[in-house]
Design a protein around this motif. Sequence first.
Motif, PDB file in Angstrom:
ATOM      1  N   TYR A 296      58.855  50.623  95.235  1.00  0.00           N
ATOM      2  CA  TYR A 296      59.142  49.970  93.958  1.00  0.00           C
ATOM      3  C   TYR A 296      58.963  50.914  92.763  1.00  0.00           C
ATOM      4  CZ  TYR A 296      58.583  46.191  97.247  1.00  0.00           C
ATOM      5  OH  TYR A 296      58.708  45.390  98.357  1.00  0.00           O
ATOM      6  N   LEU A 297      58.799  52.203  93.059  1.00  0.00           N
ATOM      7  CA  LEU A 297      58.685  53.210  92.010  1.00  0.00           C
ATOM      8  C   LEU A 297      59.987  53.990  91.889  1.00  0.00           C
ATOM      9  CD1 LEU A 297      55.149  54.838  92.420  1.00  0.00           C
ATOM     10  CD2 LEU A 297      56.097  53.929  90.301  1.00  0.00           C
ATOM     11  N   LYS A 298      60.378  54.278  90.682  1.00  0.00           N
ATOM     12  CA  LYS A 298      61.557  55.108  90.467  1.00  0.00           C
ATOM     13  C   LYS A 298      61.140  56.573  90.564  1.00  0.00           C
ATOM     14  CE  LYS A 298      63.574  51.629  87.405  1.00  0.00           C
ATOM     15  NZ  LYS A 298      63.983  51.297  86.013  1.00  0.00           N
TER      16      LYS A 298
ATOM     17  N   PHE B 187      53.192  47.711  86.301  1.00  0.00           N
ATOM     18  CA  PHE B 187      54.486  48.392  86.140  1.00  0.00           C
ATOM     19  C   PHE B 187      55.421  48.075  87.312  1.00  0.00           C
ATOM     20  CE2 PHE B 187      51.990  51.870  83.722  1.00  0.00           C
ATOM     21  CZ  PHE B 187      52.074  51.141  82.546  1.00  0.00           C
ATOM     22  N   LEU B 188      54.863  48.027  88.525  1.00  0.00           N
ATOM     23  CA  LEU B 188      55.683  47.712  89.698  1.00  0.00           C
ATOM     24  C   LEU B 188      56.228  46.292  89.612  1.00  0.00           C
ATOM     25  CD1 LEU B 188      53.596  49.281  92.630  1.00  0.00           C
ATOM     26  CD2 LEU B 188      55.468  50.298  91.332  1.00  0.00           C
TER      27      LEU B 188
ATOM     28  N   GLU C 203      56.863  44.659  86.921  1.00  0.00           N
ATOM     29  CA  GLU C 203      57.944  44.676  85.927  1.00  0.00           C
ATOM     30  C   GLU C 203      59.239  45.182  86.555  1.00  0.00           C
ATOM     31  OE1 GLU C 203      55.685  45.225  81.641  1.00  0.00           O
ATOM     32  OE2 GLU C 203      56.183  47.034  82.784  1.00  0.00           O
ATOM     33  N   ASN C 204      59.134  46.201  87.420  1.00  0.00           N
ATOM     34  CA  ASN C 204      60.322  46.711  88.111  1.00  0.00           C
ATOM     35  C   ASN C 204      60.895  45.675  89.072  1.00  0.00           C
ATOM     36  OD1 ASN C 204      60.053  49.170  86.826  1.00  0.00           O
ATOM     37  ND2 ASN C 204      59.031  50.187  88.543  1.00  0.00           N
TER      38      ASN C 204
ATOM     39  N   LYS D 118      62.125  42.762  86.877  1.00  0.00           N
ATOM     40  CA  LYS D 118      62.960  43.164  85.736  1.00  0.00           C
ATOM     41  C   LYS D 118      62.612  42.317  84.498  1.00  0.00           C
ATOM     42  CE  LYS D 118      66.830  44.871  88.534  1.00  0.00           C
ATOM     43  NZ  LYS D 118      65.878  45.677  89.256  1.00  0.00           N
TER      44      LYS D 118
END
Length: 495
Positions: free
Chosen positions: A107-109, A198-199, A201-202, A205
């Motif tokens: 789940y990380l860019k 943060f994950l 939120e990803n 979205k």
Amino acid sequence: MKKTCALSLLVVCLIQGVHAQDIDSIVREATVPFFADGTKAGLSVGVLKNGVASTWHFGTTTRGKSSRPDNETIYEIGSITKTFTSMLLAQAVYEKKVDLNDDIRKYLKGSYPNLQYKGKPIRLVDLANLTSGLPDNLPEKMPAFKSKDKAGQLFELKKIFDVYSQSQFLKDLHLVKLTREPGLIPAHSNTAAQLMGFLLENIYKSSYTDLLKKYITGPLKMENTFVTVPAALKSRAASGYNEKGVLMPEIPKSAGSAGALSSSLMDMIKYIGHQLEEKEAQVIMAHQLRWGDPDDSGIGLNWRLKTNFDGKRKIWASGGTFGFASYSVLYPERNFAVVVLNNQNNNGSEDGLSDLAQNIYNAFYFTAEERSAEGFGFSAGVRILLDSMNKRGFEQAIVLTNELKKKDAFFKLPETELNVLGYEFLRKKEKNKALEIFKLNVYLFPESSNTYDSLGEVYEVLGNKAAAILNYKRVLELEPGNPNAAAHLKKLMNK
């Protein structure tokens, strides 16, 4: 959620047959030790029993003013924020968007080959049960402080973190090097909880603030809980102070999903009441054991778990910021919970709030005679050992423990209870008794960094510098970066 009544100061609710006047006396008596040193600012206490809430408020929201807190006063709640974040993670699992055993890099860019140790990656569950192995804070290397005063340093930290962005956090995350396998050793990590936010939120979205409103604060009608307190409600916010009564800066909002939430007592009662009911799958999921021993020291999804000395489940979380401390505990089988919020973070404030809440619970369910008995509050094993040591000497602690184990295969001494017992003896200035208890704890739990940390502290108190250094070094071998051991070791090495 059940309808509750909320009253401040004069309590007129009946809780399990206890008269309102008795309830008021119980809570007021429990707060006496907390205020004993005369340095505390304000305090709000909420008790929830069978869906009925009662509240008390003491002190002031602002030093130098006669401004007693009330049910709507807003306090920073620090790391209790992490339980909210974990509830969002449980929601994502419930919706089948994620699995707790997923590699977080899914789940990380971007590429993060560093977020694994010898081929074992950090999983989502590791972020929530404190075993990720990530550092407590990012950035790991901080600029040298200009101020020599601790309060001044906190204001400098505030400035640094106020401009510390998510993009900078993710950049610094590339530099992290794990020193142990994820999933094994719990350690406080704001980094893990920030990353979890943060994950999420990803995954959704959507912003962390919007997720809180959609899944938690909105449904529970928590109208005074925010990542950033609106300007229109700033007048309700208490001021936070350190142990010297110096006004402290607000928590940096970059703390986000790790500790940025502020809330009122009534909102926290709504939240803890929802947790207490354990009706939703997400709540049940958050309270399930994810690490450790449920009889002693377990961890769910950022909730601490154990079996209380009376055999009832105890689930709790605490938080501290520059100028605030908070504590929430629930006993589902009793349908009983306590929330305590304080706007002065003295050294040990969270422990003080924990003791306050425990004393309230004890007074509700045990007589004065029961509470005054030696060993009260400890499990049967610890009480039996105490009796044996009183007869044969505390220096025989290890020998006696082995004898008791031979007699009873089920004889058990919980690590956390022995640790508490050791510190009780330290508080009573019975240093040698404390030493023997901490030595026993190291003997029984040689892979626990905390047992060596406590043993190091008692050796330091006794003036045995060499032994203290040896134990603090062992802490850092087991838990690299442990802040308490590192600070004590630095102080001792510079003497």
